[in-house]
Scaffold this motif. Structure first.
Motif, mmCIF file in Angstrom:
data_model
loop_
_atom_site.group_PDB
_atom_site.id
_atom_site.type_symbol
_atom_site.label_atom_id
_atom_site.label_comp_id
_atom_site.label_asym_id
_atom_site.label_seq_id
_atom_site.Cartn_x
_atom_site.Cartn_y
_atom_site.Cartn_z
ATOM 1 N N ILE A 73 33.919 -36.772 -12.287
ATOM 2 C CA ILE A 73 34.355 -35.374 -12.349
ATOM 3 C C ILE A 73 34.013 -34.769 -13.708
ATOM 4 O O ILE A 73 33.523 -33.638 -13.806
ATOM 5 N N ILE A 74 34.251 -35.543 -14.764
ATOM 6 C CA ILE A 74 33.956 -35.050 -16.115
ATOM 7 C C ILE A 74 32.456 -34.850 -16.299
ATOM 8 O O ILE A 74 32.001 -33.815 -16.807
ATOM 9 N N TYR B 127 30.107 -34.380 -14.099
ATOM 10 C CA TYR B 127 29.528 -33.308 -13.289
ATOM 11 C C TYR B 127 30.043 -31.923 -13.686
ATOM 12 O O TYR B 127 29.664 -30.934 -13.063
ATOM 13 N N CYS B 128 30.878 -31.853 -14.699
ATOM 14 C CA CYS B 128 31.221 -30.555 -15.285
ATOM 15 C C CYS B 128 30.185 -30.116 -16.311
ATOM 16 O O CYS B 128 30.237 -28.979 -16.796
ATOM 17 N N LEU B 129 29.266 -30.997 -16.653
ATOM 18 C CA LEU B 129 28.248 -30.705 -17.664
ATOM 19 C C LEU B 129 26.972 -30.220 -16.984
ATOM 20 O O LEU B 129 26.458 -30.883 -16.082
ATOM 21 N N THR C 128 23.932 -32.629 -16.618
ATOM 22 C CA THR C 128 23.947 -33.648 -15.568
ATOM 23 C C THR C 128 23.132 -33.197 -14.364
ATOM 24 O O THR C 128 22.330 -33.967 -13.813
ATOM 25 N N TYR C 129 23.328 -31.955 -13.948
ATOM 26 C CA TYR C 129 22.588 -31.444 -12.791
ATOM 27 C C TYR C 129 21.094 -31.387 -13.084
ATOM 28 O O TYR C 129 20.268 -31.666 -12.208
ATOM 29 N N ALA D 281 25.194 -20.502 -13.591
ATOM 30 C CA ALA D 281 25.579 -20.712 -14.991
ATOM 31 C C ALA D 281 24.777 -19.807 -15.918
ATOM 32 O O ALA D 281 25.328 -19.202 -16.849
#
Length: 279
Positions: A226-227, A229-231, A234-235, A262
């Motif tokens: 979860i942490i 994939y908040c960045l 990462t995507y 974003a």
């Protein structure tokens, strides 16, 4: 003589203020970007090589050093070896670092040292055009540097099509847009270069290692996943890896709208910051 009262204003007598049209904003954006490009074009080699040092160190230390031991123990999820696995992440990392850092320091230099930023604020252009023009300059910086990392990746792997396909380049551009937009906002808000260092140490450096550049985020526990994939990095890392080595049926298409949203959100925030900027 008794004066006659003024007639009430009709609805049509007050002219509404016209909102800036999209073609005007686009033209102003290109004008702002052209001013930035005139400063960038004389330093293309310097900019392209600036962000190459850290990725090269990671490639030799992790890809060739640690990667040799990992390849004997396991096979990476994508790519033929661990070096190939981390190369797309190195491209994402270099584009993030230079898009953010170059944009932030450029605006800080204009605000805090040369004192030329007030001239930009006096330009008769829409705040969104100011943000987008600065962001485009950051994208150009990121693409210059990541282009040199792509060249290194092609030399190591020989897979030209993996790193120069349209989907890979689209993701790379979106990543540059996200972090250049973030760099514009940070550059407008900081009061000193020391503050830039804080953002770099507490945001960019942790994201460099936690953004899926050296590992597969899907293997993490749920809480850490979860942490991670908040960045936004990462995507980019996961998607660049898939664009380079995996078939389109396995590509994480959700990454494109996430990065696009974003970038748009940061553009709106940057335009708001420009419209309220005092210095």
């Amino acid at each position: 003589m008794k004066s006659q009262p003024l007639p009430p204003l009709s609805h049509n007598s007050s002219k509404p203020i016209k909102e800036p049209q999209l073609p005007t904003i686009l033209a102003d954006t290109l004008t702002v970007f052209w001013g930035e490009w005139l400063k960038l074009r004389s330093r293309i080699v310097q900019i392209a090589s600036t962000g190459l040092i850290s990725p090269l160190i990671y490639i030799f230390a992790f890809g060739l050093g640690l990667g040799g031991a990992l390849d004997r123990a396991m096979k990476p999820p994508v790519g033929d070896n661990y070096l190939e696995f981390i190369l797309p992440g190195m491209v994402a990392l270099s584009s993030m670092t230079i898009s953010f850092g170059g944009t932030t320091f450029s605006i800080c230099g204009e605000r805090l040292f040369t004192k030329t930023f007030e001239e930009i604020l006096l330009l008769p252009v829409h705040p969104l055009a100011l943000h987008l023009g600065k962001m485009l300059a950051g994208i150009a910086r990121g693409l210059m540097t990541s282009g040199s990392v792509i060249l290194v990746a092609v030399l190591f792997t020989g897979k030209i099509g993996s790193f120069l396909n349209p989907l890979f380049l689209l993701l790379l551009t979106l990543n540059c847009a996200v972090f250049a937009g973030l760099g514009v906002i940070v550059g407008l808000r900081v009061k000193s270069l020391e503050s830039v260092g804080l953002y770099n140490n507490f945001l960019i450096v942790p994201m460099s290692f936690l953004g899926g550049t050296f590992f597969d985020p899907s293997t993490l526990p749920v809480a850490l996943k979860i942490i991670v994939y908040c960045l936004p990095l990462t995507y980019t890392s996961v998607s660049l890896r898939a664009a380079a080595y995996s078939p389109l049926s396995q590509f994480p298409w959700y990454s494109l709208p996430i990065l696009l949203v974003a970038a748009i959100a940061l553009s709106v925030a940057g335009a708001y910051q420009f419209s309220h900027q005092q210095d």
